[in-house]
Design a protein around this motif. Structure first.
Motif: not given
Length: 357
Positions: A86-88, A94-98
């Motif tokens: 969820g984090v790069g 921010n590459i969060g999963n839903s």
């Protein structure tokens, strides 16, 4: 690896080592793309390593429509280590999963989650009894922060019960209760705490981990302590050399029993406010479960920010109270589980599960 409903799927896998991959992102490991489903699934798969034992072996897993990692159907003795979920790769993107960073369900045991960064998801780590009760999931020395619900969610757990007699995911292990934190000068703090778990309901000794908290979630690991018997204990710990005081103004802790059952994070406690003071001076909620009106009461007149979200992470109600009491009318909401975050101007915050009948 991008774009599919399950980007990586292991079924009946044994002794697989999956490491140094970018799942759900561009090759830079910081830029997410559209992924409709799960990042990585372990289905009836045991004794595998996702990530590894060094930072170089970690995967980046993010930007998925449901969970980053999903373990189902008796997937036991897997290790998840040194991943960014969820984090790069840079530690901030921010590459969060839903839904959850890691979601575990099924009658599996012995899974280990250690040294990961887990952020920007709905829930950091969730253990659910939906298709069997997962136990002995050890959650150790992770950096978990900026998840919209809870950092660690043992489905079925509420406030610490007397003696820790309830059962469920990770045996619903009770959390540590910090009573005081005192700054000793230099890099040292003194912490007094207890874990209300009887020797008949938790396997002793317990392993207690302390963290600098960000919004009540354990972001900065400080140190650990061995808790050998029930009762109040005072310890001295050293913060990292050259630390930023803002990262350690508030402390949270987890407890892991000798069988590997890790608790949720306990109540976020500041240097100047003990957990007893927090509960007595900040708020009391009643009734819970609630049918219509939820009453929030404090013995002191202070400002509180209230945010209620549903199980999908959607904000359904927010309110600011300028007095010692407030009420939320929940009569129009559907039945189910909600999360109420309560924060005051002194940076004390707590997230409480609310059941709407």
């Amino acid at each position: 690896i991008v774009g599919r409903s399950i980007n990586v799927s292991f079924v009946l896998a044994e002794e697989v080592h999956f490491y140094s991959n970018k799942v759900g992102t561009l090759p830079d490991g910081n830029t997410g793309v559209v992924n409709v489903g799960v990042g990585l699934t372990l289905n009836s798969s045991s004794n595998n390593r996702i990530g590894g034992t060094t930072a170089a072996e970690g995967n980046v897993i993010g930007s998925h429509g449901t969970n980053g990692i999903l373990m189902v159907e008796n997937s036991s003795n897997n290790s998840v280590g040194y991943n960014s979920i969820g984090v790069g790769l840079d530690g901030t993107s921010n590459i969060g999963n839903s839904y959850s960073g890691i979601f575990i369900t099924g009658a599996n045991t012995g899974n280990s989650i250690k040294y990961n960064r887990i952020a920007n998801n709905q829930t950091g780590i969730e253990l659910s009894p939906t298709s069997g009760i997962p136990t002995q999931v050890s959650i150790l020395e992770n950096s978990i922060f900026d998840n919209s619900f809870l950092a660690i969610h043992l489905v079925g757990a509420t406030k610490n019960d007397i003696g820790d007699a309830d059962t469920g995911p990770n045996n619903l292990q009770n959390t540590p209760e910090i009573s005081t934190i005192t700054y000793m000068g230099g890099d040292q703090i003194e912490i007094t705490y207890a874990v209300p778990s009887s020797v008949t309901n938790s396997a002793y000794p317990l392993w207690i981990e302390f963290f600098g908290a960000a919004n009540g979630q354990g972001k900065f690991f400080i140190d650990s302590d061995t808790y050998t018997a029930p009762g109040v204990k005072t310890i001295t710990m050293e913060l990292p050399s050259g630390y930023d005081p803002a990262d350690y103004e508030n402390i949270v802790a987890t407890a892991t029993d000798a069988n590997g059952n890790t608790s949720e994070f306990g109540v976020n406690v500041s240097y100047t406010l003990s957990v007893t003071q927090f509960e007595n001076q900040m708020v009391k909620l009643y009734p819970n479960p609630v049918a219509d009106k939820l009453f929030i009461q404090s013995p002191s007149s202070r400002r509180f920010n209230l945010k209620l979200v549903n199980s999908l992470g959607q904000l359904v109600m927010s309110q600011q109270s300028h007095s010692a009491s407030a009420e939320l009318n929940l009569s129009s909401l559907s039945s189910g589980l909600y999360f109420l975050n309560i924060a005051d101007d002194n940076k004390n915050s707590q997230t409480i599960k609310i059941i709407k009948n």
